[in-house]
Design a protein around this motif. Structure first.
Motif, mmCIF file in Angstrom:
data_model
loop_
_atom_site.group_PDB
_atom_site.id
_atom_site.type_symbol
_atom_site.label_atom_id
_atom_site.label_comp_id
_atom_site.label_asym_id
_atom_site.label_seq_id
_atom_site.Cartn_x
_atom_site.Cartn_y
_atom_site.Cartn_z
ATOM 1 N N ASP A 44 0.841 -1.116 0.076
ATOM 2 C CA ASP A 44 -0.148 0.023 0.059
ATOM 3 C C ASP A 44 1.077 1.217 -0.041
ATOM 4 N N ALA A 45 0.404 2.396 -0.843
ATOM 5 C CA ALA A 45 1.294 3.455 -1.112
ATOM 6 C C ALA A 45 1.556 4.237 0.255
ATOM 7 N N ASN A 46 0.603 4.324 1.041
ATOM 8 C CA ASN A 46 0.834 5.175 2.257
ATOM 9 C C ASN A 46 1.626 4.228 3.326
ATOM 10 N N ALA A 47 1.379 3.023 3.389
ATOM 11 C CA ALA A 47 2.137 2.018 4.390
ATOM 12 C C ALA A 47 3.547 2.067 3.854
ATOM 13 N N PHE A 48 3.815 2.165 2.595
ATOM 14 C CA PHE A 48 5.234 2.171 1.998
ATOM 15 C C PHE A 48 5.971 3.288 2.508
ATOM 16 N N ARG A 49 5.181 4.551 2.689
ATOM 17 C CA ARG A 49 5.767 5.833 3.106
ATOM 18 C C ARG A 49 6.010 5.882 4.424
ATOM 19 N N VAL A 50 4.849 5.354 5.144
ATOM 20 C CA VAL A 50 5.202 5.234 6.382
ATOM 21 C C VAL A 50 6.575 4.405 7.008
ATOM 22 N N ASN A 51 6.703 3.511 6.329
ATOM 23 C CA ASN A 51 7.875 2.698 6.636
ATOM 24 C C ASN A 51 9.288 3.265 6.402
ATOM 25 N N TYR A 52 9.245 3.713 5.401
ATOM 26 C CA TYR A 52 10.619 4.350 5.037
ATOM 27 C C TYR A 52 10.553 5.833 5.392
ATOM 28 N N GLN A 53 9.771 6.722 5.323
ATOM 29 C CA GLN A 53 9.895 8.043 5.784
ATOM 30 C C GLN A 53 9.868 8.174 7.349
ATOM 31 N N LEU A 54 8.981 7.400 8.053
ATOM 32 C CA LEU A 54 8.902 7.411 9.385
ATOM 33 C C LEU A 54 9.560 6.510 10.064
ATOM 34 N N ARG A 55 9.464 4.989 10.022
ATOM 35 C CA ARG A 55 10.201 4.258 10.663
ATOM 36 C C ARG A 55 11.693 4.195 10.402
ATOM 37 N N GLN A 56 11.957 4.050 9.151
ATOM 38 C CA GLN A 56 13.239 4.061 8.882
ATOM 39 C C GLN A 56 13.806 5.458 8.829
ATOM 40 N N ASN A 57 13.242 6.567 8.720
ATOM 41 C CA ASN A 57 13.752 7.621 8.794
ATOM 42 C C ASN A 57 14.620 8.070 7.617
ATOM 43 N N ARG A 58 14.090 7.548 6.362
ATOM 44 C CA ARG A 58 14.601 7.795 5.129
ATOM 45 C C ARG A 58 13.860 8.774 4.167
#
Length: 610
Positions: A61-75
């Motif tokens: 899911d697009a939002n889930a993908f961005r949550v994982n990388y932008q937020l959790r992995q801080n990238r």
């Protein structure tokens, strides 16, 4: 995962209807440390990732993908919006959907081939009256739903449950009523005859060898486990087996009693479930045993609710749960409290919404079951210090090892012959899979395979349909790939999606003196934004927002990571080298900093996911 960190972050560049975007994810410590690439088609993101020495296609899911990388992995993420026609969009979208489906089917067949081999080996052990080894047990198919009624001695340790749900009387009532209905319609010996017929079919089931991945037959291991599940489900009904004490729980709240109107709704729903159970027992669907387990279990908790006048629900914790430790729970107490409040409100909403409905529909009951499980896990965490919070699951999957339910009348010669044939086939299938999907750092990585598939998706017409051709053989580095997309494809917009820390720092700089905020947030000891994640290697300074001081900060970080590695050597006997590996990874992440490059960002593993 649909939503994460409610109220914490609003993402730029949310999914649109017909967008085709090429995404570049910045380098960081951990997975895809050298950077990563993906494509977004509408609300779906496709990427290729390393998994067990293979390169596999993933869909997110697009939002889930961005949550994982932008937020959790801080990238941070850079997005290139590529102009394509609606026809081309549909062509590319259909191609990747089809690729993902075909891969899923082939991996399912490959797993079924391995399960066939494991099952045949286990049956030979059973015939020889030898114990099944734990390693072999892990490869066997599992009996879905059976874990609601029987404890699994071979299961991984689950988070400790605080419930003590006793359902003997409820199970007796439900079983008696259902058996009476079956006897009235099919005769008093129907259940016994059905059980004996299943035993006979199961014991005489002949193995079929999976030798290719292009066809999708009903695998022997799948057929065997479906029959075993059906047999055990009927035996569960026959013996009026209650649920295990940790398979259900009660919601005892003064604001959520079962009132008179709800009793009428529950009784009607109970009758509907009884009809469903009746239908399943004579069903032709192969997995009816699992469905019957769930239906029986829900009937029992519904009966228990009527008897106790408190809502009782199935506990959906199973062996797939990854408990969140108390150490991680303490990282973000405010956000956890907010999420807990949201879950409690959701439970109240689903309960109160029932009052405005004439009947209790199964879809509403499932929503109540999910909401109740979320709420219950918060209560459990208060007592155990561990949060077993999991993604939405419409049907509980508590499973049981097949170890104790093996049955066959096939001879040892028949089993050995089939085992030998499947062993040869498995070697061929493994070689075929390795030939087509083996990972290579340069020639077959997340970049090269993605461009190969994009070129195939447009049938070799990338110049006409996308604006240009990108050669996978010469484009294999993530940041190089994004530059190639910018210079080659019809890119109409570039978007910069900053990582969580950068977004938060920007807000801080707007409220505080820049120099003071930077000094405070530059190191982990005084930072308000970052709290050490046990999965991150030890470091002292953030270097993603400084260049001149990066080598100096990197030297300190290298010293910290080296200290962790040394400490990891002393911890080796106790954690199988986990601390040492994390420290070594930190040293690798610190090396580029000495040369003015940054990889490490620090991660924010907020543990609650939808």
């Amino acid at each position: 995962m649909k939503i994460a960190l409610l109220g914490l972050l609003v993402f730029a560049g949310s999914a649109q209807a017909k967008n085709f975007e090429f995404l570049y994810i910045n380098a960081s410590e951990g997975n895809s440390s050298g950077g990563h690439v993906a494509i977004q088609l509408g609300d779906a993101v496709y990427d290729y990732q390393y998994k067990n020495a293979h390169i596999r296609l993933f869909k997110h899911d697009a939002n889930a993908f961005r949550v994982n990388y932008q937020l959790r992995q801080n990238r941070s993420i850079r997005s290139a919006d590529i102009k394509i026609s609606d026809v081309t969009y549909e062509q590319v979208s259909h191609y990747f959907k089809n690729q993902y489906f075909q891969q899923s089917q082939q991996l399912k067949q490959l797993q079924a081939a391995y399960s066939n081999h494991a099952l045949l080996a286990a049956l030979l052990q059973w015939k020889a009256q030898k114990p099944i080894t734990p390693a072999l047990s892990e490869l066997l198919p599992r009996l879905l739903g059976a874990g609601l009624f029987y404890p699994d001695k071979n299961s991984p340790t689950l988070p400790k449950s605080t419930s003590n749900c006793k359902t003997e009387q409820s199970s007796t009532n439900i079983s008696a009523e259902l058996k009476r209905q079956l006897a009235n319609q099919y005769g008093k010996d129907f259940l016994v005859q059905k059980i004996n017929a299943l035993k006979s079919t199961l014991s005489q089931l002949k193995p079929t060898v999976i030798s290719e991945l292009s066809s999708y037959p009903y695998a022997y291991s799948e057929h065997y486990s479906d029959l075993s599940n059906a047999l055990l489900a009927l035996q569960t009904l026959q013996t009026s087996q209650p649920l295990t004490t940790n398979s259900c729980f009660q919601i005892k709240r003064a604001d959520m009693p079962i009132n008179h109107a709800q009793i009428i709704q529950i009784r009607a729903f109970r009758q509907s479930l009884l009809r469903s159970a009746h239908t399943l027992i004579v069903s032709k669907r192969p997995d009816w045993g699992y469905a019957l387990f769930i239906t029986l279990a829900r009937l029992i908790v519904i009966e228990h609710s009527l008897q106790s006048r408190h809502w009782t629900f199935l506990d959906d914790n199973d062996e797939t749960v990854h408990p969140v430790s108390n150490q991680k729970l303490k990282l973000y107490p405010q956000h956890l409290q907010q999420q807990r409040h949201e879950d409690e409100k959701h439970l109240q909403h689903t309960m109160f919404a029932l009052q405005s409905e004439p009947d209790l529909q199964e879809s509403h009951y499932v929503e109540m079951e999910i909401a109740a499980n979320r709420y219950q896990q918060w209560l459990n965490s208060d007592k155990t210090g561990v949060l077993a919070y999991k993604n939405q699951q419409a049907v509980p999957r508590k499973s049981l090892s097949l170890n104790d339910f093996l049955l066959t009348e096939l001879s040892t010669i028949q089993l050995n012959t089939a085992l030998h044939q499947q062993h040869i086939a498995n070697n061929d299938l493994t070689q075929h899979d390795r030939k087509h999907s083996a990972y290579h750092l340069i020639t077959k990585n997340c970049v090269t395979v993605l461009f190969e598939q994009i070129n195939r998706a447009v049938s070799g017409q990338s110049v006409r349909l996308l604006g240009g051709f990108i050669d996978p053989q010469t484009t294999f580095i993530p940041f190089q790939a994004f530059a190639a997309v910018q210079n080659t494809y019809n890119v109409i917009k570039i978007a910069e999606l900053p990582a969580y820390r950068q977004q938060a720092l920007t807000k801080m700089y707007a409220r505080e003196v820049d120099s003071w905020a930077y000094t405070r947030e530059a190191n982990i000891f005084s930072s308000r934004l970052y709290k050490h994640n046990p999965d991150d290697a030890w470091f002292v300074f953030f270097t993603d927002d400084t260049v001149l001081l990066r080598p100096l900060f990197g030297a300190v970080n290298m010293l910290a990571a080296t200290s962790q590695s040394v400490y990891g050597l002393t911890r080796w006997p106790f954690d199988n080298g986990k601390t040492l590996k994390i420290g070594a990874r930190g040293m690798l992440a610190s090396l580029p900093e000495l040369l003015f490059f940054n990889i490490r960002k620090g991660s924010y593993p907020y543990p609650i996911e939808y």
